[in-house]
Design a protein around this motif. Structure first.
Motif, mmCIF file in Angstrom:
data_model
loop_
_atom_site.group_PDB
_atom_site.id
_atom_site.type_symbol
_atom_site.label_atom_id
_atom_site.label_comp_id
_atom_site.label_asym_id
_atom_site.label_seq_id
_atom_site.Cartn_x
_atom_site.Cartn_y
_atom_site.Cartn_z
ATOM 1 N N ARG A 10 0.835 -1.231 0.076
ATOM 2 C CA ARG A 10 0.136 -0.119 0.078
ATOM 3 C C ARG A 10 0.956 1.165 -0.016
ATOM 4 O O ARG A 10 1.716 1.269 0.714
ATOM 5 N N TYR A 133 -10.056 -8.703 5.445
ATOM 6 C CA TYR A 133 -9.469 -7.277 5.625
ATOM 7 C C TYR A 133 -8.898 -6.702 4.373
ATOM 8 O O TYR A 133 -9.133 -5.738 4.113
ATOM 9 N N ARG A 137 -10.775 -3.741 1.308
ATOM 10 C CA ARG A 137 -10.333 -2.489 1.210
ATOM 11 C C ARG A 137 -9.619 -2.520 -0.455
ATOM 12 O O ARG A 137 -9.012 -1.596 -0.806
ATOM 13 N N GLN A 167 -15.074 4.809 1.904
ATOM 14 C CA GLN A 167 -13.710 4.595 1.484
ATOM 15 C C GLN A 167 -13.495 5.660 0.468
ATOM 16 O O GLN A 167 -12.594 6.217 0.153
ATOM 17 N N PRO A 196 -8.259 7.630 4.419
ATOM 18 C CA PRO A 196 -7.879 6.059 4.605
ATOM 19 C C PRO A 196 -7.337 5.551 5.693
ATOM 20 O O PRO A 196 -7.801 4.289 5.808
ATOM 21 N N TYR A 199 -10.451 4.866 7.561
ATOM 22 C CA TYR A 199 -11.492 3.602 6.819
ATOM 23 C C TYR A 199 -10.694 2.191 7.220
ATOM 24 O O TYR A 199 -11.478 1.304 7.431
ATOM 25 N N ASP A 200 -9.483 2.376 7.363
ATOM 26 C CA ASP A 200 -8.723 1.121 7.657
ATOM 27 C C ASP A 200 -8.949 0.712 9.186
ATOM 28 O O ASP A 200 -8.950 -0.781 9.193
ATOM 29 N N VAL A 203 -12.393 -1.021 9.250
ATOM 30 C CA VAL A 203 -12.447 -2.217 8.563
ATOM 31 C C VAL A 203 -11.785 -3.304 9.624
ATOM 32 O O VAL A 203 -12.150 -4.406 9.755
#
Length: 251
Positions: A10, A133, A137, A167, A196, A199-200, A203
């Protein structure tokens, strides 16, 4: 896309529109490590997200609402925040949608029950929690798909990106590599209501709850296992001492 492997990391930058996920194609799907937690507050946030966003289409038919008291909810909180009007606290977390209707609406495949999904998705590339996970994403816009979305981890998935407003929208840039593989770069082209990082975290809380839901007794099992091993070690020492004492005159 046949024989797709996602292999990359990422790429986070300081610019909101620039965050990206890069994947390289080969024969499997390397997965990001899910930052799981057993903290009750995070599990409660994950449970709230699960009921609000997932339970409309996916059931959790091996879990009862009152079981959520084990992660810190009171029955009053369950009734107020989680329980549908037609359900009781002791009911299973099932949905009203009929399987035959679900198959018709979702391209011939009914949305699966999610109670054990983090236990079912284990692979050589990571745990089931890692799979879920990474999957949540890795959605990107794909006009060729009936629902307008595709997924790098699960190409051709019938599930739309239910969290796209949170997201944002990712687009895929596919590059052909010299070795014949392809690289897919997911770029956040339209930001969502969450950053971001936020959002991570959302999740991660959701997947932590799903991991707990798959085996609510896991932490207790581990603690019992430690005591069992201690008991066996002590028993072995005593049995060995008894054997030495019993055979000392023979030897």
């Amino acid at each position: 896309m046949k024989n797709l492997i996602v292999h990359a990391k990422r790429l986070l930058t300081a610019v909101l529109f620039a965050p990206a996920l890069v994947f390289a194609a080969a024969a499997g799907v390397p997965l990001d490590k899910a930052p799981l937690s057993t903290d009750f507050e995070r599990l409660k946030r994950g449970a709230t997200t699960f009921v609000a966003e997932c339970l409309a289409c996916h059931s959790a038919s091996f879990m009862r609402y009152n079981k959520l008291t084990e992660i810190g909810f009171t029955e009053d909180e369950i009734k107020e925040k989680l329980l549908p009007p037609d359900k009781k606290v002791g009911d299973l977390m099932t949905i009203a949608m009929r399987p035959q209707d679900a198959k018709r609406w979702f391209g011939g495949v009914a949305p699966p029950d999610l109670t054990l999904v983090t236990r079912q998705r284990n692979s050589e590339f990571g745990s089931g929690a890692d799979w879920v996970y990474t999957y949540l994403r890795s959605f990107y816009r794909d006009p060729s798909r009936p629902n307008g979305w595709n997924n790098v981890v699960f190409p051709g998935a019938g599930m739309p990106h239910v969290f796209w407003e949170l997201q944002g929208e990712q687009t895929a840039k596919i590059t052909q590599n010299p070795d014949g593989t392809q690289s897919i770069e997911l770029v956040l082209s339209k930001p969502g209501t969450m950053s971001p990082q936020e959002y991570d975290e959302m999740v991660a809380d959701l997947v932590s709850f799903m991991q707990w839901m798959g085996e609510p007794i896991a932490e207790k099992r581990k603690s019992i296992g430690i005591w069992v091993m201690i008991y066996l070690a002590v028993f072995f020492a005593l049995a060995y001492a008894l054997k030495k004492a019993y055979w000392k005159d023979v030897h």
